[in-house]
Write an enzyme that holds these catalytic residues in place. Sequence first.
Site, mmCIF file in Angstrom:
data_model
loop_
_atom_site.group_PDB
_atom_site.id
_atom_site.type_symbol
_atom_site.label_atom_id
_atom_site.label_comp_id
_atom_site.label_asym_id
_atom_site.label_seq_id
_atom_site.Cartn_x
_atom_site.Cartn_y
_atom_site.Cartn_z
ATOM 1 N N ASP A 1 -2.343 16.527 -5.305
ATOM 2 C CA ASP A 1 -0.675 16.651 -4.997
ATOM 3 C C ASP A 1 0.048 17.758 -5.425
ATOM 4 O O ASP A 1 -0.001 17.976 -6.533
ATOM 5 C CB ASP A 1 -0.238 15.220 -5.459
ATOM 6 C CG ASP A 1 1.020 14.950 -4.716
ATOM 7 O OD1 ASP A 1 1.870 15.761 -4.126
ATOM 8 O OD2 ASP A 1 1.408 13.699 -4.736
ATOM 9 N N ASP B 1 5.378 19.192 0.016
ATOM 10 C CA ASP B 1 4.836 18.341 -0.808
ATOM 11 C C ASP B 1 3.650 17.522 -0.007
ATOM 12 O O ASP B 1 3.919 17.013 0.940
ATOM 13 C CB ASP B 1 6.012 17.152 -0.982
ATOM 14 C CG ASP B 1 5.341 16.135 -2.117
ATOM 15 O OD1 ASP B 1 4.255 16.149 -2.491
ATOM 16 O OD2 ASP B 1 6.357 15.183 -2.394
ATOM 17 N N HIS C 1 9.698 10.025 0.660
ATOM 18 C CA HIS C 1 11.145 10.512 0.372
ATOM 19 C C HIS C 1 11.418 11.462 0.987
ATOM 20 O O HIS C 1 10.811 12.463 1.599
ATOM 21 C CB HIS C 1 11.155 10.875 -1.008
ATOM 22 C CG HIS C 1 10.029 11.874 -1.650
ATOM 23 N ND1 HIS C 1 10.258 12.919 -1.707
ATOM 24 C CD2 HIS C 1 8.656 11.513 -1.735
ATOM 25 C CE1 HIS C 1 8.897 13.959 -1.874
ATOM 26 N NE2 HIS C 1 8.015 12.853 -2.053
ATOM 27 N N HIS D 1 13.383 14.541 -4.267
ATOM 28 C CA HIS D 1 13.622 12.965 -3.816
ATOM 29 C C HIS D 1 15.021 12.951 -3.569
ATOM 30 O O HIS D 1 15.839 12.811 -4.379
ATOM 31 C CB HIS D 1 13.143 12.061 -5.111
ATOM 32 C CG HIS D 1 11.699 12.052 -5.160
ATOM 33 N ND1 HIS D 1 10.946 10.851 -5.027
ATOM 34 C CD2 HIS D 1 10.614 12.967 -5.394
ATOM 35 C CE1 HIS D 1 9.640 11.308 -5.417
ATOM 36 N NE2 HIS D 1 9.526 12.362 -5.380
ATOM 37 N N GLU E 1 3.783 9.429 2.350
ATOM 38 C CA GLU E 1 2.619 9.199 1.280
ATOM 39 C C GLU E 1 1.963 8.102 1.035
ATOM 40 O O GLU E 1 2.343 7.394 0.183
ATOM 41 C CB GLU E 1 2.941 9.926 -0.097
ATOM 42 C CG GLU E 1 4.304 9.801 -0.718
ATOM 43 C CD GLU E 1 4.543 10.601 -2.085
ATOM 44 O OE1 GLU E 1 3.519 10.540 -2.583
ATOM 45 O OE2 GLU E 1 5.628 11.098 -2.181
ATOM 46 N N GLU F 1 -0.635 12.974 1.886
ATOM 47 C CA GLU F 1 0.577 13.084 1.927
ATOM 48 C C GLU F 1 0.802 14.137 2.895
ATOM 49 O O GLU F 1 0.159 15.506 2.775
ATOM 50 C CB GLU F 1 1.169 13.284 0.603
ATOM 51 C CG GLU F 1 2.916 13.441 0.572
ATOM 52 C CD GLU F 1 3.460 13.574 -0.767
ATOM 53 O OE1 GLU F 1 2.793 13.737 -1.671
ATOM 54 O OE2 GLU F 1 4.456 13.458 -0.666
HETATM 55 MN MN MN Z 1 3.483 14.448 -3.820
HETATM 56 MN MN MN Z 2 6.081 13.092 -2.609
#
Ligand code: MN
Ligand code: MN
Length: 302
Positions: free
Chosen positions: A87, A98, A158, A166, A191, A283
Amino acid sequence: MMDRHPHPDSVRAGQIAARVISEVASAIKPGVSVLKICHLAERKILEYGATGLAFPCNVSINEEAAHYTSPRGDKRVFPDQGLVKLDLGAHVNGYLSDTAVTVDLDGSYDRFIAASRAALDAAIEIVRPGVRVGEVGAAIERAIRKTGLRPIHQLSGHEMKPWTLHAGKTVPNIHMGGGPIMKEGEVYAIEPFATNGNGTVRSRRDAYIFSNVMSNRSRVDRLANEVRNIARRRFKTLPWASRWLKSDRYDVDAVIHTLVRAGAVRAYPVLVEGANGMVSQFEHTVFVSKNGAIVLTGRGDE
Ligand code: MN
Ligand code: MN
């Protein structure tokens, strides 16, 4: 004014993360050093033109759902079998990406891979202005349950805003009636996590990822104050790894601990599945356009 198109820096951040994650995922093999993978990912993000990292490269194995990154001198290697969540994210002038993939080390967990991947596809499919985040959660849960696994309901996607990973709304991984609506111009990380455990997470005692509490003004000793200032200058509002701070003058981990106790630094402990179940995650970062989701971290190999 409403943003009809993703910001060029946001597009760039997405492309960089997409390229890095497919290159680094292919280097994850039994016996390979986890620290080497963290270094490789973080080096490539900068090499490919990002201003910086959105957060430390997370490499979470098996029942670890999130937030493992190598500490300094980590001797850990990938096991012969299991699920590795990679990630990572880039930032370009504060615009964040992300993205995550799961690597199945010996091919014996393909159901887990299929579950979280299908859930992410289903979520992306229904994203559009006016959809409720709860409906996205319902699509995720449905796709995962269909495989016989369950979503981790304590983890969610998020909204993202420049310099804030976030920000604002969250995207649940389960059916939650309603919730706020997604609007044109917003950017979300979606995600889904799939598990054969009980669908919860708990914090382990160890933490390797931290972030600055910018408003904190607690009185701390001179050394801690110096480190608080260095971390704020270098990482600003974005998460950082303890291994990124180095000193021959003092014990970095002890000083970080002092800052956590003083409320100047927030710790992100390693999150493990509540029943030690196996965990998979995919994600993507998406832009909400008039015509639906634009996947900013899309890869050619999907
Ligand atoms: Mn992530
Ligand atoms: Mn994330």
